[in-house]
Design a protein around this motif. Structure first.
Motif, PDB file in Angstrom:
ATOM      1  N   VAL A  62       0.834  -1.202   0.000  1.00 42.64           N
ATOM      2  CA  VAL A  62       0.000   0.000   0.000  1.00 42.64           C
ATOM      3  C   VAL A  62       0.871   1.255   0.000  1.00 42.64           C
ATOM      4  O   VAL A  62       0.637   2.200  -0.769  1.00 42.64           O
ATOM      5  CB  VAL A  62      -0.953   0.002   1.218  1.00 42.64           C
ATOM      6  N   SER A  63       1.890   1.264   0.854  1.00 41.41           N
ATOM      7  CA  SER A  63       2.775   2.431   0.940  1.00 41.41           C
ATOM      8  C   SER A  63       3.542   2.642  -0.360  1.00 41.41           C
ATOM      9  O   SER A  63       3.731   3.778  -0.811  1.00 41.41           O
ATOM     10  CB  SER A  63       3.755   2.267   2.105  1.00 41.41           C
ATOM     11  N   LEU A  64       3.991   1.544  -0.964  1.00 39.59           N
ATOM     12  CA  LEU A  64       4.725   1.648  -2.224  1.00 39.59           C
ATOM     13  C   LEU A  64       3.837   2.212  -3.324  1.00 39.59           C
ATOM     14  O   LEU A  64       4.265   3.075  -4.104  1.00 39.59           O
ATOM     15  CB  LEU A  64       5.265   0.279  -2.634  1.00 39.59           C
ATOM     16  N   GLN A  65       2.598   1.749  -3.381  1.00 41.29           N
ATOM     17  CA  GLN A  65       1.684   2.246  -4.410  1.00 41.29           C
ATOM     18  C   GLN A  65       1.435   3.742  -4.244  1.00 41.29           C
ATOM     19  O   GLN A  65       1.417   4.497  -5.228  1.00 41.29           O
ATOM     20  CB  GLN A  65       0.368   1.483  -4.356  1.00 41.29           C
ATOM     21  N   GLU A  66       1.271   4.179  -3.000  1.00 39.31           N
ATOM     22  CA  GLU A  66       1.074   5.607  -2.739  1.00 39.31           C
ATOM     23  C   GLU A  66       2.308   6.404  -3.129  1.00 39.31           C
ATOM     24  O   GLU A  66       2.204   7.498  -3.699  1.00 39.31           O
ATOM     25  CB  GLU A  66       0.745   5.820  -1.261  1.00 39.31           C
ATOM     26  N   ARG A  67       3.473   5.856  -2.825  1.00 41.20           N
ATOM     27  CA  ARG A  67       4.727   6.541  -3.148  1.00 41.20           C
ATOM     28  C   ARG A  67       4.915   6.652  -4.658  1.00 41.20           C
ATOM     29  O   ARG A  67       5.330   7.702  -5.170  1.00 41.20           O
ATOM     30  CB  ARG A  67       5.890   5.771  -2.527  1.00 41.20           C
ATOM     31  N   LEU A  68       4.612   5.583  -5.372  1.00 36.85           N
ATOM     32  CA  LEU A  68       4.738   5.608  -6.830  1.00 36.85           C
ATOM     33  C   LEU A  68       3.772   6.615  -7.450  1.00 36.85           C
ATOM     34  O   LEU A  68       4.127   7.337  -8.393  1.00 36.85           O
ATOM     35  CB  LEU A  68       4.484   4.212  -7.400  1.00 36.85           C
ATOM     36  N   SER A  74       1.208   5.100 -11.892  1.00 40.50           N
ATOM     37  CA  SER A  74       0.015   4.389 -11.418  1.00 40.50           C
ATOM     38  C   SER A  74       0.125   2.916 -11.801  1.00 40.50           C
ATOM     39  O   SER A  74      -0.456   2.460 -12.793  1.00 40.50           O
ATOM     40  CB  SER A  74      -1.250   5.013 -12.021  1.00 40.50           C
ATOM     41  N   LEU A  75       0.893   2.191 -11.013  1.00 34.19           N
ATOM     42  CA  LEU A  75       1.135   0.778 -11.303  1.00 34.19           C
ATOM     43  C   LEU A  75       0.448  -0.104 -10.265  1.00 34.19           C
ATOM     44  O   LEU A  75       0.501   0.185  -9.066  1.00 34.19           O
ATOM     45  CB  LEU A  75       2.636   0.476 -11.283  1.00 34.19           C
ATOM     46  N   PRO A  76      -0.181  -1.190 -10.698  1.00 36.71           N
ATOM     47  CA  PRO A  76      -0.738  -2.137  -9.728  1.00 36.71           C
ATOM     48  C   PRO A  76       0.387  -2.869  -9.007  1.00 36.71           C
ATOM     49  O   PRO A  76       1.441  -3.142  -9.589  1.00 36.71           O
ATOM     50  CB  PRO A  76      -1.564  -3.090 -10.592  1.00 36.71           C
ATOM     51  N   ILE A  77       0.163  -3.172  -7.733  1.00 35.21           N
ATOM     52  CA  ILE A  77       1.149  -3.881  -6.925  1.00 35.21           C
ATOM     53  C   ILE A  77       0.615  -5.275  -6.626  1.00 35.21           C
ATOM     54  O   ILE A  77      -0.495  -5.425  -6.105  1.00 35.21           O
ATOM     55  CB  ILE A  77       1.430  -3.157  -5.595  1.00 35.21           C
ATOM     56  N   TYR A  78       1.395  -6.284  -6.957  1.00 37.42           N
ATOM     57  CA  TYR A  78       1.024  -7.669  -6.675  1.00 37.42           C
ATOM     58  C   TYR A  78       1.973  -8.236  -5.624  1.00 37.42           C
ATOM     59  O   TYR A  78       3.145  -7.859  -5.567  1.00 37.42           O
ATOM     60  CB  TYR A  78       1.104  -8.527  -7.939  1.00 37.42           C
TER      61      TYR A  78
END
Length: 236
Positions: A62-68, A74-78
């Motif tokens: 979640v934190s990585l997605q917000e940082r990106l 806007s990349l999905p994180i799996y």
């Protein structure tokens, strides 16, 4: 061009019923005495069968997605785990079905060895082979390199040390010694990698960042056959 991020981690049980199937995955192909397996199982039972690694990895995602997003990506994180759900083959299958073709792979181990990095890459490669065998589109994975000495990694660990020091009575802080712990691995495996050297560098940089002159690197969580030498000293 990348269209997703794959976080690769160890995985852990999430209930009492998960403990022994999880350990069976971890120890697959290894000859570990039954009494040792039960000893480890009891450690998990002490925490009601729930390892914090899954929740922590979810928080990281979640934190990585917000940082990106803050940087315009806007990349999905799996998330794919080696030893428990969500297992890597299931995650790679989902990525393929979602149209992901090129992903950045991030292995949640800062220091490099076969068991901490290369084995995970092989697991991803095996999962990709399963995709191709099933006639599904492949997912190319490009990995982030070692980050054992990254300034932000060092500063984050230094922050935790400072927080721990602040909890000590003022008259004891000057006597405190920093003990950095890491998962032990067989000595032969260590000699074939930079694991020990990278751990030493990480520990030294954290100690320097916090001004701790007295520090030590120790190991824990050894397993396998008693006669096989592992990295020492053990934390116990």
């Amino acid at each position: 061009m990348f269209d997703a991020v794959l976080i690769v981690s160890f995985g852990g049980p999430q209930s009492m019923d998960d403990i022994r199937p999880f350990l069976a995955n971890v120890l697959q192909g290894r000859h570990v005495p039954t009494n040792r397996i039960e000893e480890v199982a009891q450690h998990y039972e002490h925490f009601k069968g729930v390892s914090p690694i899954t929740e922590l990895t979810n928080q990281q995602a979640v934190s990585l997605q917000e940082r990106l997003k803050a940087f315009g990506y806007s990349l999905p994180i799996y998330i794919g785990m080696r030893n428990w759900h969500p297992l890597l083959p299931d995650t790679l299958r989902q990525m393929s079905d979602d149209g992901v073709r090129n992903a950045v792979g991030f292995i949640t181990a800062a220091q490099h060895s076969y068991s901490s990095c290369e084995q995970y890459r092989q697991n991803v490669a095996d999962a990709r082979a399963e995709l191709r065998a099933a006639g599904k589109p492949d997912v190319e994975v490009t990995y982030v390199q070692s980050w054992f000495d990254h300034p932000l990694f060092i500063e984050t660990n230094a922050l935790h040390v400072r927080e721990a020091l602040a909890k000590l009575p003022p008259n004891l802080r000057g006597q405190a010694r920093l003990v950095c712990t890491a998962h032990s691995i067989p000595r032969q495996m260590a000699e074939e990698s930079l694991y020990r050297e990278q751990l030493d560098t990480s520990a030294r940089l954290v100690a320097a960042r916090t001004g701790m002159k007295e520090w030590a690197l120790v190991y824990q969580s050894r397993s396998g056959r008693p006669e096989t030498p592992w990295l020492e000293p053990d934390i116990c």
